[in-house]
Every structure is written in structure tokens, then in C-alpha cells.
Scaffold this motif. Structure first.
Motif, PDB file in Angstrom:
ATOM      1  N   LYS A  82     -19.775 -10.624 -55.590  1.00 57.40           N
ATOM      2  CA  LYS A  82     -19.808 -12.036 -55.217  1.00 57.40           C
ATOM      3  C   LYS A  82     -18.820 -12.314 -54.094  1.00 57.40           C
ATOM      4  CE  LYS A  82     -21.282 -13.568 -59.805  1.00 57.40           C
ATOM      5  NZ  LYS A  82     -20.903 -14.314 -61.029  1.00 57.40           N
ATOM      6  N   ALA A  83     -17.640 -11.694 -54.153  1.00 58.87           N
ATOM      7  CA  ALA A  83     -16.634 -11.893 -53.104  1.00 58.87           C
ATOM      8  C   ALA A  83     -17.122 -11.325 -51.777  1.00 58.87           C
ATOM      9  CB  ALA A  83     -15.316 -11.237 -53.519  1.00 58.87           C
ATOM     10  N   TRP A  84     -17.760 -10.145 -51.817  1.00 55.94           N
ATOM     11  CA  TRP A  84     -18.311  -9.561 -50.584  1.00 55.94           C
ATOM     12  C   TRP A  84     -19.367 -10.479 -49.987  1.00 55.94           C
ATOM     13  CZ3 TRP A  84     -23.392  -8.213 -49.576  1.00 55.94           C
ATOM     14  CH2 TRP A  84     -23.599  -7.577 -48.351  1.00 55.94           C
ATOM     15  N   ALA A  85     -20.232 -11.029 -50.832  1.00 61.11           N
ATOM     16  CA  ALA A  85     -21.300 -11.902 -50.350  1.00 61.11           C
ATOM     17  C   ALA A  85     -20.743 -13.151 -49.677  1.00 61.11           C
ATOM     18  CB  ALA A  85     -22.220 -12.290 -51.502  1.00 61.11           C
ATOM     19  N   ALA A  86     -19.594 -13.620 -50.142  1.00 72.17           N
ATOM     20  CA  ALA A  86     -19.009 -14.844 -49.600  1.00 72.17           C
ATOM     21  C   ALA A  86     -18.188 -14.605 -48.335  1.00 72.17           C
ATOM     22  CB  ALA A  86     -18.132 -15.503 -50.662  1.00 72.17           C
TER      23      ALA A  86
END
Length: 273
Positions: A252-256
């Protein structure tokens, strides 16, 4: 000579998140290397068709021909049937079978296609032998498979390093070959194909736009927690539930991250019979 486990377990399974991910695949995104060789009256066997999106696409390239979509789990074929029906594809049939012991007579098809299959079977060379057996003389076997070890990303991320190391351990623990993409040409020769009649190529999936990152990060965040991958990771002692939660948050952090970039590399072979 390669040696393989007698049995393999499909690492991903068929959870809703996995099928949603696999349903995004098209002939253009996943079989572009094969499309120039298709003729309207060909018969095609699609080994390991999954939810059937590639199969339904391929059927449109052979309007006077026929495609047989095969999967080893009968329930998944219901999803593939629904996909074909929704698209109005009629020149298609469905079969349950094992890639290592195909339930078809010799020389049954003009083309045998397999996308992301050999990384999961216990004996990929035997699977290729079977694909060769059921292909008519003058026909071709087309195989594409990922090389997970070649996956690259930005920004640098120790958490992403941990995810990839975990995935490789789980896949190998299940009897698979997660770097199968780099091995296809060697396996084809071992399976009896003439090396001079094996064409090799490579292609990528690349994710970097906000929409692409959101999609990929979302499905992997979910698959990390709710799929057979998660079950295998904990059952085999490769990760605890807290570890999987951390990996899911990492996705999720990578996607953001607006600097996020990820590329997956695939090996491809076309083998003439």
C-alpha cells in the motif's frame, strides 16, 4: 539434467483477489509474441487458462477455428465460461486436465499456448513434452513465464526486498520455479524441441502511473493476506501473520508513492514442431 519435486502446489490459489488480478490479462498484454503467427482457422489449446480472459481474446484471432481452454480446477472453468459468454465468444470449449498429462490425442492442435503455467508445475520439461505431443507437425508451442528474480522497483525498499525473498521461498517450497522465465529455452531443448526451431524473446509488465500503482499494490496487499500464498507462507514456517501484515502495508505504501515504479520480466519461447 534438471530434477523436480514429484508434486507441486499452486502458490497463488484461486481466491477472489487472485482471480481479479488474473482477469486483467489480455492477449495483447500477455501473448503479444504469439499473435503474429495465428491464422483464422487454427485450433488452439490454452493450458492453464485460469479465468479465461486470454482464451476469449485468442478465440477472436481464430474466428474460423477453435480454442480449448483447459484448467486443472473445474471451479475456475466456470469463471472462464462466464467470461466467454459475456463476450459472445462461441468458438471455445472447456476441459479439465493436467499440464503434465494432457487429456488429448497426439497431434490434436495447431497451437498450444501456456501463460504463467510452467513456474507452478512440478516437472515443466514433462509439461513441454506433453504440449509438443499434442501439437500437429508444423504447429507451434508458445509459452510465457515470469522471472520473479528479475523483478525491479523504485524507490529502494528493504521491505520490498523482504517480499521478494519471501515469495521466492514460498514458491520453491511449493515445488515451483519462480525464475522460470530465464529457463524456458533450456527446458524446450530438454523436452525434445530442435534448438534451431525455438524462438526466444522477453517482455515486461511495467507499473508506474497512479492508477497502475493503485491496482497492483491493492491486489498484492490483498493477496499477501488472503490467498494460498499466505497459507503456504505461514504453514511452511516462512512467515508469521505479523510478517504478512507488514508486507501488505508495504504494498500500500509503494502504491501511494509518486516515485513508485515496478517492472516484471517474462521469458517467452515459440517452439515449432
Amino acid at each position: 539434467m534438471c530434477t523436480f519435486a514429484k508434486e507441486a502446489v499452486y502458490t497463488h490459489g484461486h481466491s477472489e483477489a487472485v482471480l481479479r488480478s488474473h482477469s486483467s490479462r489480455t492477449a495483447t498484454s500477455s501473448a503479444a509474441y504469439l499473435l503474429p503467427y495465428l491464422k483464422p482457422d487454427m485450433t488452439i489449446l490454452d493450458v492453464g487458462c485460469g479465468p479465461g480472459t486470454i482464451s476469449a481474446d485468442l478465440a477472436t484471432y481464430v474466428p474460423q477455428g477453435h480454442i480449448t481452454a483447459m484448467e486443472y480446477v473445474a471451479d475456475v472453468l466456470e469463471t472462464a465460461r462466464a467470461c466467454a459468454s459475456a463476450r459472445g465468444v462461441r468458438n471455445i470449449s472447456f476441459s479439465v486436465g493436467d499440464a503434465q498429462a494432457l487429456p488429448f490425442p497426439d497431434a490434436s492442435f495447431d497451437v498450444v499456448h501456456a501463460h504463467q503455467v510452467l513456474q507452478h508445475v512440478a516437472d515443466p520439461v514433462q509439461a513441454l513434452r506433453e504440449m509438443r505431443r499434442v501439437t500437429r507437425p508444423g504447429g507451434l508451442v508458445a509459452v510465457r513465464s515470469i522471472d520473479f528474480r528479475a523483478t525491479s522497483w523504485c524507490p529502494e525498499s528493504p521491505a520490498m526486498d523482504c517480499w521478494l525473498a519471501l515469495y521466492l521461498r514460498v514458491a520453491r517450497g511449493n515445488g515451483g520455479t519462480p525464475d522460470s522465465g530465464r529457463r524456458l529455452h533450456a527446458w524446450a531443448r530438454e523436452a525434445g524441441f530442435d534448438a534451431a526451431r525455438v524462438q526466444c524473446s522477453a517482455s515486461t509488465w511495467c507499473y508506474h502511473t497512479p492508477e497502475e500503482r493503485a491496482w497492483l499494490g491493492g491486489v498484492w496487499a490483498e493477496r499477501t493476506l488472503h490467498s494460498d500464498f499466505a497459507s503456504s507462507a505461514t504453514k511452511n514456517g516462512f512467515a508469521a501473520q505479523d510478517d504478512l501484515q507488514q508486507v501488505s502495508r508495504m504494498w500500500k505504501a509503494w502504491a501511494a508513492d509518486e516515485d513508485g515504479w515496478l517492472t516484471m520480466v517474462h521469458g517467452e519461447v515459440i517452439c515449432w514442431v
